[in-house]
Structures are given as C-alpha cells and as structure tokens.
Design an enzyme around this catalytic site. Structure first.
Site, PDB file in Angstrom:
ATOM      1  N   TRP A 127       0.855  -1.184   0.000  1.00 28.94           N
ATOM      2  CA  TRP A 127       0.000   0.000   0.000  1.00 28.94           C
ATOM      3  C   TRP A 127       0.897   1.242   0.000  1.00 28.94           C
ATOM      4  O   TRP A 127       1.795   1.345   0.866  1.00 28.94           O
ATOM      5  CB  TRP A 127      -0.841  -0.060   1.278  1.00 28.94           C
ATOM      6  CG  TRP A 127      -1.874   0.987   1.461  1.00 28.94           C
ATOM      7  CD1 TRP A 127      -2.803   1.417   0.559  1.00 28.94           C
ATOM      8  CD2 TRP A 127      -2.123   1.713   2.674  1.00 28.94           C
ATOM      9  NE1 TRP A 127      -3.611   2.349   1.129  1.00 28.94           N
ATOM     10  CE2 TRP A 127      -3.216   2.553   2.421  1.00 28.94           C
ATOM     11  CE3 TRP A 127      -1.536   1.727   3.940  1.00 28.94           C
ATOM     12  CZ2 TRP A 127      -3.720   3.409   3.392  1.00 28.94           C
ATOM     13  CZ3 TRP A 127      -2.048   2.572   4.901  1.00 28.94           C
ATOM     14  CH2 TRP A 127      -3.126   3.405   4.629  1.00 28.94           C
ATOM     15  N   ASP A 208      -0.492  -5.247   9.434  1.00 31.50           N
ATOM     16  CA  ASP A 208      -1.515  -4.288   9.042  1.00 31.50           C
ATOM     17  C   ASP A 208      -2.767  -5.087   8.673  1.00 31.50           C
ATOM     18  O   ASP A 208      -2.756  -5.857   7.712  1.00 31.50           O
ATOM     19  CB  ASP A 208      -1.011  -3.466   7.842  1.00 31.50           C
ATOM     20  CG  ASP A 208      -1.981  -2.348   7.461  1.00 31.50           C
ATOM     21  OD1 ASP A 208      -3.098  -2.311   8.008  1.00 31.50           O
ATOM     22  OD2 ASP A 208      -1.614  -1.530   6.597  1.00 31.50           O
ATOM     23  N   ALA A 210      -6.283  -4.495   7.572  1.00 26.11           N
ATOM     24  CA  ALA A 210      -7.302  -3.550   7.097  1.00 26.11           C
ATOM     25  C   ALA A 210      -8.526  -4.253   6.531  1.00 26.11           C
ATOM     26  O   ALA A 210      -9.525  -3.597   6.230  1.00 26.11           O
ATOM     27  CB  ALA A 210      -6.702  -2.625   6.039  1.00 26.11           C
ATOM     28  N   LYS A 243     -13.343  -1.034   6.364  1.00 26.02           N
ATOM     29  CA  LYS A 243     -13.919  -1.882   5.309  1.00 26.02           C
ATOM     30  C   LYS A 243     -14.905  -2.891   5.890  1.00 26.02           C
ATOM     31  O   LYS A 243     -16.014  -3.036   5.387  1.00 26.02           O
ATOM     32  CB  LYS A 243     -12.810  -2.637   4.567  1.00 26.02           C
ATOM     33  CG  LYS A 243     -11.554  -1.836   4.332  1.00 26.02           C
ATOM     34  CD  LYS A 243     -11.660  -0.892   3.158  1.00 26.02           C
ATOM     35  CE  LYS A 243     -10.597   0.187   3.274  1.00 26.02           C
ATOM     36  NZ  LYS A 243      -9.929   0.580   2.088  1.00 26.02           N
TER      37      LYS A 243
HETATM   38  C1  PLP Z   1      -3.242  -2.001   3.590  1.00 30.35           C
HETATM   39  C2  PLP Z   1      -4.060  -0.932   4.219  1.00 30.35           C
HETATM   40  N1  PLP Z   1      -3.759  -0.517   5.444  1.00 30.35           N
HETATM   41  C3  PLP Z   1      -4.461   0.433   6.058  1.00 30.35           C
HETATM   42  C4  PLP Z   1      -5.520   1.041   5.434  1.00 30.35           C
HETATM   43  C5  PLP Z   1      -6.207   2.124   6.220  1.00 30.35           C
HETATM   44  O1  PLP Z   1      -7.535   2.295   6.101  1.00 30.35           O
HETATM   45  P1  PLP Z   1      -8.305   3.425   6.926  1.00 30.35           P
HETATM   46  O2  PLP Z   1      -7.338   4.439   7.366  1.00 30.35           O
HETATM   47  O3  PLP Z   1      -9.294   3.969   5.959  1.00 30.35           O
HETATM   48  O4  PLP Z   1      -8.938   2.724   8.069  1.00 30.35           O
HETATM   49  C6  PLP Z   1      -5.873   0.672   4.137  1.00 30.35           C
HETATM   50  C7  PLP Z   1      -6.963   1.313   3.425  1.00 30.35           C
HETATM   51  O5  PLP Z   1      -7.016   1.425   2.244  1.00 30.35           O
HETATM   52  C8  PLP Z   1      -5.124  -0.355   3.517  1.00 30.35           C
HETATM   53  O6  PLP Z   1      -5.404  -0.786   2.294  1.00 30.35           O
END
Ligand code: PLP
Length: 394
Positions: A127, A208, A210, A243
């Site tokens: 990401w 991580d 998510a 999500k």
């Molecule tokens: C790999 C990953 N980590 C963390 C996030 C963080 O998401 P949020 O800050 O919207 O909770 C995302 C969102 O796209 C993600 O794809």
C-alpha cells in the site's frame, strides 16, 4: 511560508477518483478507489451499523471526552475479535486511533521514538501509504520481494531470502490478509516460516489488518496474526474497521501491541496513550462506539457477520466471473489468478501505458500500477471489462 512552494504530488488514488468524477461517459467503470461496492454499485451502511447508531442516539447522554486511548470496552472487543484467546489479555496493550492509517502511523511513530535505528521492511509492492509514512517519519526502510507477476503468486524464495537479512528490532510489515495491492495472501505455512525467521533474527512483525473478514472468514483471516502473537515475544498490529464495518469516514482503528508478560504491557499502553495525546489528544469515539455496540450484542454481531459474509461472497463471485470471462475471451488461463486472489484488489498485469489506454479508450479506471478493485465490478460490467483487458493486455 508558501510563496515559493508547489503543492505536494497528489495521492495517485485520489487523482484517479477526480478523473473518474470528471469523465462524462455513462459506461465508465470505477475499479480504482478502494471501497466495497454491492452488486447495485452502492457502498452501503451495514444494517447492524444503522441499528447500533439508533441505539447510541437513544442512549447517549454526553459527548464529553473519553480516555486518551479510547473506550476500554471498544479496545477489549477489538482485542478479542483480532486475537481471540491466542494470548492472555494481560500481554496486550491497546489504543484507539483515527482509522487504520492512524494505527499504522502510531506504530511507526512509537518505533521511531523507542528504536530510531530500526529498519521497516515492506513488501514489494505494498500500500503506497506505507512507504509514504515511513519516509515522512524519516525512518529507514527496505523492501522484501513478495509478488511474482509471472505466476500471480508470492515469490517465496525471494521473500524469505530478503527477510532473513532483517536485524534484531527491525519491523517486518505484513498484510494480515487481502494483500493490497496484489491480492496474493500468505499461507498458514508462510506465517509459520515468518515466525521462525523472527525468532531467529529478533525482528518484530508489524501486521496491518485492514480487511479482516474479507478473504476467507473472520477466524481464518486472523489466524496468521494469532500464530505470530502466540509464538513471539512482541508483535505490533494496526487494525482498521473502515472496510469490514463499512465505517470508512468515521475513522475507526486500533493499535494492539502484544508484549511479554508483566511490565512491558503497561509501558506499551502508556507510550501509545502518550502518542495519542501529542498527535490528536483523543481518538474519535462515534465509530468506535458503533463497533463496540455491535460486538457487545449477540444479535447485532450475528447480523454484522452475516452481512460481512455476503460482502465477501460478492467479491469472490466477481473474481470467479471475471476469471471465467477472461478465459472465454483469451482461450487461456493467463488471468486465472483473479479467482485465486483474495480481498478487494488484484494487479491486473498492465503497465502504466496499458492502464492509460484502458481508461481513455475503454472508460475503465484502475490505479496506475494496474491495481483493480474487484468489488467495483458487477455482473453487467464484467463482460465489458474482460473484453477490454483481453484486448489491451494481449
Ligand atoms: C493495507 C491498508 N492498510 C491500512 C488502510 C487504512 O484504512 P483506513 O485508514 O481507511 O482505516 C488501508 C486502506 O485502504 C489499507 O489498504
């Protein structure tokens, strides 16, 4: 202060969102932005969320501050959801954050404060916000080989050879499931092998999480993280409810630090609370309260699990339909990886020029590295997308 400054490069995902919004074509297809879409193209408010909000609206009598780490009941519910009984509660320090991004940021800041020389190992690719935050914090980073574009799977030899070079105290940043952007996930054996590497090198896994519940099931998607937590003395976890609860804009996230028994848990808890204080004082409460209300009520939790299962099955169905349509278009199994990947994303295999042609000629919007959000597909758009991919990537 700004006279001689240019604005920073816009985030590539936000740039694609703006281009899509400005495209007048009615048959355009948005496979860029990372949000779940139901078969009718909506990003719905989940039924359990609506009901929890109703209950909170009825019962809440104050909006006064909560603790620096957020509401303890929320933190405990998230600990149980993520870790189950893999480790005793006394080994886990938890802290609420604004979304998963806030959680990633807090773990990295904590590491910079306590272990400034540590290198953060990130998968190639990952990401884009991972390297962006690491660089913003002026931390050291290295990539480890991960995705093998030729097979659509993981380059295991490359990954383990690179990770074996990690030093004691380095962080190894892993995606719990639904790897973003590749969709290629670690197997149970990979998690075992990574635990063994961490035992040997003293590197610390940083998971991580998510997309918990978007790959196989809530339990299966957490299994690798739980294995690390049960085996290793220290594991960092950054989890998002954006999500799986559909709470994107409410900004609900949590950091869990799994520590050794006794003293370290209190030190980790205090450090996280102190970082919250300095960055934004208190984490947002409304979304966290929704999650806590759902997880704390058997009927609401069941409704949430059922709707989450439907979302997961929709994405899996899209993956299978796309792979079938591409098999029919190309007469080959070249795109079979779409069905084997998990979560919202896969890399379609196109280079930036092919991604441009897909967008400009066919109205199909992907991220520049070829990342496709399969949740943006519908039964109606899959034939159009398969035809365009087969033509442009031929
Ligand atoms: C790999 C990953 N980590 C963390 C996030 C963080 O998401 P949020 O800050 O919207 O909770 C995302 C969102 O796209 C993600 O794809």
């Amino acid at each position: 202060m700004f006279e001689n400054r240019l604005p920073p490069e816009p985030d590539k995902i936000l740039r694609i969102m703006a281009m899509f919004a400005g495209d007048p074509r009615t048959d355009k297809v948005d496979l860029g932005v990372g949000v779940y879409r139901s078969p009718d193209g909506r990003t719905p408010v989940m039924a359990a969320v609506k009901e929890a909000e109703r209950r909170i609206w009825d019962a809440q009598e104050t909006k006064s501050y909560v603790g620096l780490s957020g509401d303890p009941a929320f933190l405990d519910a998230m600990r149980v959801l993520i870790l189950g009984d893999a480790v005793p509660a006394a080994r886990v320090a938890a802290c609420g954050t604004p979304g998963g991004t806030g959680a990633v940021r807090q773990v990295l800041e904590m590491t910079r404060r306590l272990s400034p020389e540590a290198t953060v190992w990130i998968s190639d690719p990952t990401w884009p916000n991972h390297p962006a935050i690491i660089d913003h914090l002026s931390q050291k980073r290295q990539t480890f080989r991960y995705y093998d574009a030729a097979t659509g799977g993981i380059d295991r030899d490359g990954m383990f050879a690179d990770l074996a070079r990690a030093q004691a105290g380095d962080l190894i940043l892993l995606h719990a499931c639904c790897h973003n952007p590749t969709g290629a996930d670690l197997t149970p054996q990979d998690w075992e092998d990574i635990a063994a590497i961490c035992e040997k090198t003293g590197a610390i896994p940083f998971v991580d999480m998510a997309y918990l519940g978007f790959a196989e099931s809530l339990e299966d998607d957490a299994a690798g993280t739980r294995l690390l937590a049960a085996r290793l003395p220290e594991v960092f976890i950054a989890a998002s409810c954006s999500k799986n609860f559909g709470l994107y804009r409410e900004r609900v996230g949590v950091v869990l630090v799994v520590t050794g028994e006794g003293g370290p848990q209190a030190a980790a808890f205090g450090t996280l609370a102190n970082l919250n204080r300095q960055n934004y004082a208190f984490p947002p409460d409304h979304g966290a309260r929704i999650v806590q209300t759902i997880l704390g009520d058997a009927a609401l939790a069941e409704s949430w699990r059922t709707e989450l299962r439907t979302m997961r099955e929709t994405m899996l169905g899209n993956r299978r339909m796309l792979a079938d349509a591409l098999r029919a278009e190309t007469g080959s199994d070249r795109f079979g990886f779409f069905a084997g990947h998990r979560g919202m994303f896969s890399l379609c295999g196109g280079d930036p020029e092919q991604v441009r042609i897909l967008r400009e000629t066919h109205g199909i919007y992907l991220i520049g590295d070829g990342r496709m959000n399969v949740a943006g597909l519908t039964a109606a758009t899959i034939p159009q997308v398969a035809r365009a991919l087969a033509e442009v990537l031929a």
